[in-house]
Design an enzyme around this catalytic site. Structure first.
Site, short mmCIF file in Angstrom:
data_model
loop_
_atom_site.label_atom_id
_atom_site.label_comp_id
_atom_site.label_asym_id
_atom_site.label_seq_id
_atom_site.Cartn_x
_atom_site.Cartn_y
_atom_site.Cartn_z
N GLU A 277 0.89 -1.20 -0.09
CA GLU A 277 -0.14 0.10 0.15
C GLU A 277 1.03 1.04 -0.02
OE1 GLU A 277 -3.06 -0.11 -0.68
OE2 GLU A 277 -2.93 -2.26 -0.86
N CYS A 311 -1.70 9.16 4.02
CA CYS A 311 -1.57 8.82 2.49
C CYS A 311 -3.11 9.15 1.82
CB CYS A 311 -1.61 7.28 2.24
SG CYS A 311 -2.75 6.49 3.55
#
Ligand code: NAP
Length: 508
Positions: A277, A311
């Protein structure tokens, strides 16, 4: 989540901060195959609000120790993988309970080592607790017999079994939640793991490793391996006995891991699995006719919460031309009310960025962006000893600008004008990333269109683009944002398992 407007919670947090501060500078060991190890090389983690303070002293694992860790995890795998899943589930629920009991203490470690404000730290710990609770219950589901059609004359079944040794490599920005999610998903499914924490936040990770032991996870089920990613990362990924890598971090490191893991090593018997990720360049679209007050609140919370170091943070606001000027005006006023300072002082909305290097990179981007667009507010370091940066907004940014395309990972927001809603969606999708996105609109047709066309793993409508909740918003992105593993969702544990189909002839 604990509500810090309640006096009892405030007092509990204050005493946790004091308690944790009294343990600054403590030295932590590596844990390999049940053995505690010290090395000559040390890694010191600092308090980014006050970098003269050393939060924890850690060992720097060498390649030789890293090699030993994978071997030790491999040696214990067959035993751990054969344990009753119910037993592993119970241990995981115990870990969740312990985290709950010590939540303020973990909050305080995160405040001091990662520079999160109280509510941001509390969100991190709460998410870690949720991961324990959720993956424990998910494992109950995965360990039940899976429903299969039955061929006449056969008994047909399918069961899930673990993979082997996993390397868990988390980032610093959710030093507890992401570390916990990837680690406990690996362990509860029956894998053994080597945890390589971020060098910015090894103390939070070391505390979590101790908690796992207290919860009953055997000291051979995981290794704790502080040390620099650039010196031991490649070895861990390339080791022939590594079966999978669970990584969360930057695009470049994720791509490197993916590439190295794809190359078969002598003696390797499987195709390694990579769960990666990575970064984001997340956009919020503000449509004409949207509630501008709510839109500004959502953009400010998403862009500047935890100093923009998520993020999922909003780093691009794409605004319909009909409301552009009014939006900018409101956004500037609201941003200028934000307070920046030490994270342990609850009066501050923003704390420091993680390191001096991060601050320098962010300030360079602000310099570049100031030429690419029109600086609206902020634009430099904020006063104080810590790594403080002002919340910064740059308007009139074009789609080919670096600050529109590149992940900055700091409190810098680019604002771009869109001709109409279609154009806004095109601009939002003009990115190599595809993690989160949001739309503020009261036009049902536009909302419908966003559902279809906004190409992100996590889409939010009329709300901010940060704050995914376990079990509610499975999290993971498209394109260069990663492998879309959807942490906190019902598919996640499958990534740590393989399915075995068994057919037994019972008649004839
Ligand atoms: P990073 O620099 O990529 O580091 C992440 C981890 O990788 C750290 O533990 C690091 O260790 C390790 N590492 C470094 N080089 C390595 C190598 N060659 N092999 C193996 N491991 C290596 O990222 P970060 O600065 O910690 O985190 C910020 C990034 O994470 C941002 O891009 C953000 O968008 C992303 N992120 C994504 C998600 C998501 O769910 N998509 C969530 C959170 C964060 P050292 O610290 O020792 O270098």
């Amino acid at each position: 989540m604990a509500d810090f407007s309640a006096a009892a919670n405030r007092r509990a947090m204050e005493s946790a901060l004091e308690h944790v501060r009294s343990q600054f500078g403590h030295e932590y060991d590596l844990l390999v195959g049940g053995e505690r190890i010290r090395t000559t090389g040390k890694l010191r983690s600092l308090n980014p609000s006050q970098p003269s303070e050393v939060v924890g002293v850690h060992q720097k694992a060498t390649p030789e120790i890293a090699n030993r860790a994978v071997e030790a995890a491999y040696a214990y795998f067959s035993e751990w993988g054969a344990t009753d899943p119910m037993d592993r589930v119970r241990k995981l629920l115990a870990a969740g309970r312990l985290l709950r009991e010590h939540r303020f203490e973990f909050d305080a470690w995160i405040v001091y080592e990662a520079g999160k404000t109280w509510p941001e730290a509390e969100a991190d710990v709460s998410e870690a607790i949720d991961f324990c609770e959720y993956y424990a219950r998910e494992m109950l589901r995965m360990s039940r017999p899976q429903p299969m059609l039955q061929l006449p004359g056969e008994k047909d079944e399918m069961r899930y079994i673990p993979l082997g040794v996993g390397i868990v490599i988390p980032p610093w920005n959710f030093p507890l939640a992401i570390l916990t999610g990837m680690t406990v998903a690996s362990l509860v499914t029956g894998n053994t793991v080597v945890i390589k924490p971020s060098s910015e936040t090894p103390t939070v990770a070391a505390r979590f490793a101790e908690l796992l032991l207290e919860a009953g996870f055997p000291d051979r089920s995981f290794c704790f391996l502080a040390g620099s990613g650039s010196s031991i990362g490649d070895l861990l990924v390339q080791h022939p006995k590594t079966r999978f890598v669970a990584f969360t971090g930057s695009r470049d490191v994720g791509l490197r891991i993916n590439e190295l893991a794809a190359k078969t090593q002598p003696g390797q018997r499987w195709i390694k699995r990579v769960i990666a990720e990575m970064g984001g360049k997340d956009a919020i679209i503000v449509d004409a006719g949207a509630d501008l007050e709510k839109a500004v609140e959502g953009v400010v919370a998403s862009a500047f919460g935890y100093q923009g170091q998520k993020c999922s943070a909003c780093s691009r606001a794409i605004v319909h031309e009909r409301v552009y000027d009014e939006f900018l005006d409101r956004l500037k006023k609201r941003t200028e009310t934000l307070t920046v300072g030490p994270a342990d002082d609850p009066a501050n909305f923003m704390g420091p960025v993680i390191s001096d290097a991060a601050r320098r990179t962010i300030l360079q981007y602000i310099e570049v962006g100031s030429k690419e667009g029109k600086p609206l507010t902020g634009g430099g370091p904020a006063p104080g000893d810590g790594y403080f940066v002002q919340p910064t907004v740059i308007a009139d940014v074009k789609a080919d600008a670096r600050i529109f395309q590149e992940e900055i990972f700091g409190p810098v927001l680019a604002v771009t004008k869109a001709r109409d809603f279609e154009h806004a969606l095109d601009l939002a999708n003009d990115s190599q990333y595809g993690l989160t996105g949001a739309v503020y609109s009261n036009n049902p047709e536009h909302v419908r269109e966003a559902r279809e066309r906004f190409f992100v793993g996590n889409l939010y409508l009329n709300r901010k683009c940060t704050g995914a909740m376990v079990g509610v918003h499975p999290f993971g992105g498209f394109n260069m944002s990663g492998t879309d593993s959807k942490g906190g969702g019902p598919d996640y544990l499958l990534l740590f398992l393989q399915a075995k189909s068994i057919a037994e002839r019972v008649t004839g």
